[in-house]
Design a protein around this motif. Sequence first.
Motif, PDB file in Angstrom:
ATOM      1  N   LYS A   1      -3.032   5.550   4.399  1.00  0.00           N
ATOM      2  CA  LYS A   1      -2.562   4.173   4.555  1.00  0.00           C
ATOM      3  C   LYS A   1      -2.863   3.634   5.944  1.00  0.00           C
TER       4      LYS A   1
ATOM      5  N   HIS B   1       5.990   4.616   2.061  1.00  0.00           N
ATOM      6  CA  HIS B   1       5.927   5.663   1.063  1.00  0.00           C
ATOM      7  C   HIS B   1       7.131   5.636   0.138  1.00  0.00           C
TER       8      HIS B   1
ATOM      9  N   SER C   1       2.610  -1.290   4.174  1.00  0.00           N
ATOM     10  CA  SER C   1       2.469   0.061   3.660  1.00  0.00           C
ATOM     11  C   SER C   1       3.823   0.732   3.677  1.00  0.00           C
TER      12      SER C   1
ATOM     13  N   LEU D   1       0.885  -1.164   0.000  1.00  0.00           N
ATOM     14  CA  LEU D   1       0.000   0.000   0.000  1.00  0.00           C
ATOM     15  C   LEU D   1       0.917   1.205   0.000  1.00  0.00           C
TER      16      LEU D   1
ATOM     17  N   ASP E   1       2.583  -1.844   9.066  1.00  0.00           N
ATOM     18  CA  ASP E   1       2.468  -0.439   8.663  1.00  0.00           C
ATOM     19  C   ASP E   1       3.853   0.206   8.712  1.00  0.00           C
ATOM     20  N   GLU E   2       4.388   0.496   7.566  1.00  0.00           N
ATOM     21  CA  GLU E   2       5.722   1.095   7.425  1.00  0.00           C
ATOM     22  C   GLU E   2       6.760   0.383   8.284  1.00  0.00           C
TER      23      GLU E   2
END
Lengths: 307, 255
Positions: free
Chosen positions: A49, A196, A194, A41, A163-164
């Motif tokens: 996210k 970026h 997830s 994601l 998540d990250e």
Amino acid sequence: MDTALELENLAKTYKIGWRGIERKAVVDISLAIPTGTVFGLLGPNGAGKTTTIKMAVGFLRPDSGRISIFGQANSLKIRSRIGFLPEQPYFYPHLTAEKALDFYARLFYIKKAVRQERVRLLLDTVGLSDSANLPLQKFSKGMLQRFGIAQALVNNPDLLIVDEPASGLDPIGQVEIRKILTALNAEGKSILLSSHYLSEVENICHEVAIINKGTVISRGKVKNLLDTGDTYAVIASSLPTDWQPIKLATKIERVNGMVRMVVEKHRLDRAIENIRSSGGFIEGVHRTTKTLEQLFMEIIGGDTRGN
Amino acid sequence: MIRVAIRAIAGNVIREAIRLKIVYVTVLFALLLFSIEPMIPSFKVGLRVQLFQDIALGVAYIAIVILAIALSVNQVPSEIERRTIYNIFSKPVRRSDFLIGKYIGILAVITACAFIMGLAVFGFVFAYFGKLSYGIFQGICMMIFEAALISAFATLISTLTSPIINTCACLLFWFVGHVKSNELAVMLDSGGAGRAVGLVLKYLLPSLDNFNISEAVARGIIVRPSFMLEVLLYTLAFSAVFLAIASFSLSRREL
Ligand SMILES: Nc1ncnc2c1ncn2[C@@H]1O[C@H](COP(=O)(O)OP(=O)(O)OP(=O)(O)O)[C@@H](O)[C@H]1O
Ligand SMILES: [Mg+2]
């Protein structure tokens, strides 16, 4: 193929403060993760996210939409098949890694004998065996992140939601996390992660969805998303002062007597030949991957800021 | 049989409390007061066992109430604020189990502290007056029951608001809970708002005055076990209601 996680038209608006000021975080997100695959994601800060992930795990109630995990609604039973690593995870600081893992294993009702074995194995998997008896407050960020992964794996989950996982880690730490995730996927676990950074996920994700302002703007295999305009960088030294670069090089930079020439894929051979014939030494050649930011610029014209 | 998850969470509360200074400070402060009590001038006139016990138990009572509030108001908010809660509710843990675990952990710590103080008072009474005053432990038990009720109330409020507001709410709860029955009768007899408040006090909030048996203890009267049992059941019933509302409130809450 079965789906491990399916999100259908999720939407979520936060209400802030007693006046209930609205803040749209997720507008419309649908995605399906086939079992046994790694799904990325991707999106800039504030894209939604974490909000999406929190809905998937059950911390937030979506305003609308449907979530199904292994074909079912979230429940205690379903949660025993999930592993979750929150964004910037935090754990009881005074517990040692071993005690904390044991605590989390107890929340899954894992029997004592199994637990001891599992804890040891997990600490080994994430490379923390040497720090088993160290309180978590003495852990570095990278160690904490790895502990977080161990904690998410304590029930040997079928679906891992992270998540990250590599945020704030140095490049070596990031590679380590990637290795761990790849190995877990090889064992058959489905993974939603997830990030970026496209570079962070491109080697491990089978598929990614790029989201911005709470909507999916692009979806597919990472390679396909990047293949347009694939370029290579050739780094060379010892080039004579009268060296003439090939025509149609995308970009040429000179730093400290070195030359970095970026060319399109079909011109790579010619570029290398050009440097060799001029008496230059080739220090390295690598594919220049587009950064997520660049991809964003292309897809949405730089409009990446959240609302 | 208590579920493993509840025990794990309770164990964590206890472990954390052992590290908390407030527990030691409160208990040590109470012990200090017991030991200097005989030096208070009025004692010199006539060192009376009743008065000593009364004051010592009063100090222990205040310490226990402070501990109950201090230990309870921050359990849930700190888990949410530190985001450790994400590692709990992502696992198959019911919100009610989480709260029950917290509650049991708090009670275990309070009980341990209360018994240490009880033993100390008992020891001092024996040392100063050569008297074995077993009633002290009854008094301590009742204090633990009252602390349990306050803690359940604090746990409920902690799912809704910050520790500071919660502390105020607890003090109000404590104050209102100690409204005497005759004061209540006056309120119920009055019209309008006074009567409404009286009704709420009478039927919705527990009366904490039942828990106060210090007079009996001071006089050396042993309270009927059946009365203690009654108060215990009363405590359990109210705590269960508070925790049930707390579970509902926490499960509504978005994290
Ligand atoms: N608890 C909250 N209350 C109000 N607004 C929130 C809350 N959490 C997130 N938001 C808002 O929702 C939007 C999406 O946030 P979210 O955390 O999901 O983004 P993200 O993609 O995870 O970003 P990042 O990469 O920075 O972690 C943002 O605009 C953010 O400000
Ligand atoms: Mg996020």
